[in-house]
Structures are given as C-alpha cells and as structure tokens.
Motif scaffolding. Sequence first.
Motif, short mmCIF file in Angstrom:
data_model
loop_
_atom_site.label_atom_id
_atom_site.label_comp_id
_atom_site.label_asym_id
_atom_site.label_seq_id
_atom_site.Cartn_x
_atom_site.Cartn_y
_atom_site.Cartn_z
N ARG A 38 37.42 25.32 63.03
CA ARG A 38 38.72 25.14 62.40
C ARG A 38 39.71 24.69 63.45
O ARG A 38 39.93 25.37 64.45
CB ARG A 38 39.20 26.44 61.76
CG ARG A 38 38.35 26.93 60.60
CD ARG A 38 38.79 28.31 60.14
NE ARG A 38 40.12 28.31 59.54
CZ ARG A 38 41.20 28.81 60.12
NH1 ARG A 38 41.13 29.32 61.34
NH2 ARG A 38 42.38 28.78 59.50
N ARG A 40 43.66 22.43 64.10
CA ARG A 40 44.90 21.99 63.45
C ARG A 40 44.87 20.48 63.24
O ARG A 40 44.70 19.72 64.18
CB ARG A 40 46.11 22.37 64.31
CG ARG A 40 47.45 22.16 63.60
CD ARG A 40 48.60 22.52 64.52
NE ARG A 40 48.57 23.91 64.92
CZ ARG A 40 49.03 24.93 64.20
NH1 ARG A 40 49.56 24.68 62.99
NH2 ARG A 40 48.97 26.16 64.65
N ASN A 41 45.04 20.08 61.99
CA ASN A 41 45.06 18.66 61.65
C ASN A 41 46.33 18.02 62.21
O ASN A 41 47.44 18.49 61.92
CB ASN A 41 45.00 18.47 60.13
CG ASN A 41 44.81 17.04 59.71
OD1 ASN A 41 45.62 16.18 60.04
ND2 ASN A 41 43.75 16.79 58.98
N THR A 44 48.65 16.69 59.09
CA THR A 44 49.17 17.65 58.12
C THR A 44 49.66 18.94 58.74
O THR A 44 50.35 19.73 58.08
CB THR A 44 48.08 17.99 57.08
OG1 THR A 44 46.99 18.65 57.75
CG2 THR A 44 47.56 16.73 56.40
N ASP A 45 49.28 19.21 60.00
CA ASP A 45 49.65 20.44 60.72
C ASP A 45 49.05 21.68 60.05
O ASP A 45 49.54 22.80 60.22
CB ASP A 45 51.17 20.58 60.82
CG ASP A 45 51.59 21.55 61.92
OD1 ASP A 45 50.95 21.54 62.98
OD2 ASP A 45 52.55 22.33 61.71
N THR A 46 47.97 21.49 59.29
CA THR A 46 47.27 22.60 58.67
C THR A 46 45.82 22.62 59.16
O THR A 46 45.37 21.69 59.83
CB THR A 46 47.28 22.48 57.13
OG1 THR A 46 46.67 21.23 56.76
CG2 THR A 46 48.70 22.54 56.60
N ALA A 47 45.08 23.66 58.81
CA ALA A 47 43.70 23.80 59.25
C ALA A 47 42.80 22.80 58.53
O ALA A 47 42.88 22.64 57.32
CB ALA A 47 43.21 25.21 59.00
N SER A 48 41.94 22.13 59.29
CA SER A 48 40.92 21.25 58.73
C SER A 48 39.60 21.54 59.42
O SER A 48 39.56 22.15 60.50
CB SER A 48 41.30 19.78 58.91
OG SER A 48 42.36 19.43 58.05
N GLU A 120 46.56 30.47 66.83
CA GLU A 120 46.06 30.42 65.46
C GLU A 120 44.70 29.73 65.38
O GLU A 120 43.90 30.01 64.49
CB GLU A 120 47.07 29.67 64.58
CG GLU A 120 46.77 29.74 63.10
CD GLU A 120 47.82 29.07 62.25
OE1 GLU A 120 47.58 28.91 61.03
OE2 GLU A 120 48.88 28.69 62.80
N SER A 217 51.32 12.39 63.45
CA SER A 217 52.43 12.97 62.69
C SER A 217 53.28 11.88 62.06
O SER A 217 53.20 10.70 62.44
CB SER A 217 53.29 13.83 63.62
OG SER A 217 53.92 13.01 64.59
N GLU A 254 39.70 20.93 54.09
CA GLU A 254 40.49 22.04 54.57
C GLU A 254 39.55 23.17 54.97
O GLU A 254 38.56 23.45 54.31
CB GLU A 254 41.46 22.53 53.49
CG GLU A 254 42.66 21.60 53.31
CD GLU A 254 43.72 22.22 52.43
OE1 GLU A 254 43.50 23.34 51.96
OE2 GLU A 254 44.75 21.57 52.21
N ASN A 263 42.87 18.73 50.65
CA ASN A 263 44.29 18.43 50.78
C ASN A 263 44.85 17.96 49.45
O ASN A 263 44.14 17.36 48.64
CB ASN A 263 44.51 17.35 51.84
CG ASN A 263 44.25 17.90 53.22
OD1 ASN A 263 44.15 19.10 53.39
ND2 ASN A 263 44.16 17.03 54.19
#
Length: 306
Positions: A38, A40-41, A44-48, A120, A217, A254, A263
């Motif tokens: 896992r 950080r994307n 998207t700044d979320t987990a991928s 994280e 980004s 994700e 996503n």
Amino acid sequence: MTTKKKHTPNAQNDSWVVVAAESAIDTQKHGSDPAFVRLRNPSTDTASLYLLSSGEVQLYEVKAFKEDFHSWFIGQTVQRDGRLLYITPMDPLYLILPYLMKTGKEGKFQPLDQVVMDEEFPAFSRLLSCTRSLDSLHQVAEEKEVGGLKFHRYNQERTMEWLNKKVQRTVKALRKSNISVGEGVKSTTYVRVKSESDTHEEDYLRYAHGLISEYISEDLSKALLKHLQLPELTSPKEIEPPSKKRKLSDKPVEAGEDYTKFNSADFARKPPKKMTSAQKTLAKVDKTGMKTMSSFFSPKVKAENK
C-alpha cells in the motif's frame, strides 16, 4: 434432506486473475517473492495498490478491468471477484516526487531516507531499494555529497524538464502506435471521424499531458501545462484529456483490506454491441400482427362485471 450453502457476500477473495510480465513475478534472480504494498497515490493522495518485484528492484502499478456481473471459473470453484488485474512497470520517481516537493519548501538539502518517510505508509521507504529511484533522482533534485553522504533538494526546473521528456516520449509512442487523438475522435472507440491532417501537434501534447497527469498532483499538472505552453481549456470539447475521462480498464486499485474498491472516477459509456447475422435477419422480418414475447408472461386483465 439437502441443505443450502449459506451466501457470504463479505467473504474475502483468496485469489485474483492477473496479467503481468515475467519480470514482475520472477523469483529466481533475487531469491525472494514479489509483494503487494500500500502506497500513497501521487495523483489522488490516497492509498493505492502497487507491486514490488523480487528484491524490490522494480515498482509496478496495479490496475484493473472490471465490468458488472463478471466471475471467474478457477479449477472447481467460482471466483466472485470478476476483475482482471494487470500489472505494468512504473517509474518510482512519480511516487517519490511529492515528498521531495514537500521538504523542498524548506529550501534545505536533506538525506533521502529522511525525505521519503510516511507514517501512514511505512512501506514507502522500500522504494529506495528500487534501482531506478536512485539512478533518476538527479532528474528532479539537486545533489550534494558531504563526508560520503548524499543530500538532495527538490528542483522545479529539472522536474519540468523531466516531465516534458515524459510527454514527448508519450507523443512519439502515440504516433508510432497510430492512436488517434484530438477533437476528430470518438472518445469511446478512439475511431477517427476527421482526416489525419486535421490533427495538430497540440492535440497530441494535450493528450499526452493528460496521460502523465494520471501520476502527478493537480498543481504539478497545471505547471506542466504552462511549461508546454498549452492554454487551459475554457470550454468543453469533443474529447477531453484522459485525466478527465478515464476508461473502464484504467482504474488504479485502491488498497482497502479486501482490495476490491476502486477510485470514484466516472465510467466511460460502452459502445453499442454489434448485431449478429441472425439478429439482422430478424430485424428485416415484418412483425405486423405479431405479439411480443413479454405479452405471454404479463398478467391478464380481468373483464369488468356488467
């Protein structure tokens, strides 16, 4: 008496159907297994979900092709997760770049192991093992060596040049593969409806920019657009950059606990299916006076009492 097997909708999947290069699953060279991680994307700044190869020398992105109501038959079992995962090589510098940019605001040279840290996502430090990470770091950062130790600082100009090279290589690949882009293309099928001469260099640059923007980004994407001297779109066109219209088969996975979430990008509409020869023949038949199939199964209307 026979008993029915209970349906467990939340049962976790123990297998997936994956398309991957041999280099992604090879365990002979480094003697260890590849691992899903896992991270950080960067977009998207979320987990991928990503894959580190054996020996952690190469990073791969994990995407999925998914359609509704699909399952797999694996051996004597039915796999309810009907997705087709595909794993392709990815430049780890895309993932490291946001961390360099964040620490670069301080204007100081710092050791890389202190830059690429994320409480994280503890697996992020493993990216430093990727050969490509250290080899290409000079593309986006300045480097100093003091007492045998190397220190780095983010450099915006180098980053823009590095991304520009990515865009130019993508444009070259699009042309070589004869992929049509621009306003004269139907976005769902990528079939050209205008002559090739109507395609301008800007169309290829904008399309390539959209593809690269999938890995950076939004702020960096805008800066790259300015660097490419491309004006921002002020009105909708027939086709938008790929970052705005993702295809169904272009979804980063994700990294939830069950790895089944996607996503929240809009699905592209599917093109209409082609009719078979039998359907075409049936369409030509005169149906005057014929009843529809549904009429035989609809409830009969009771006659009113006189």
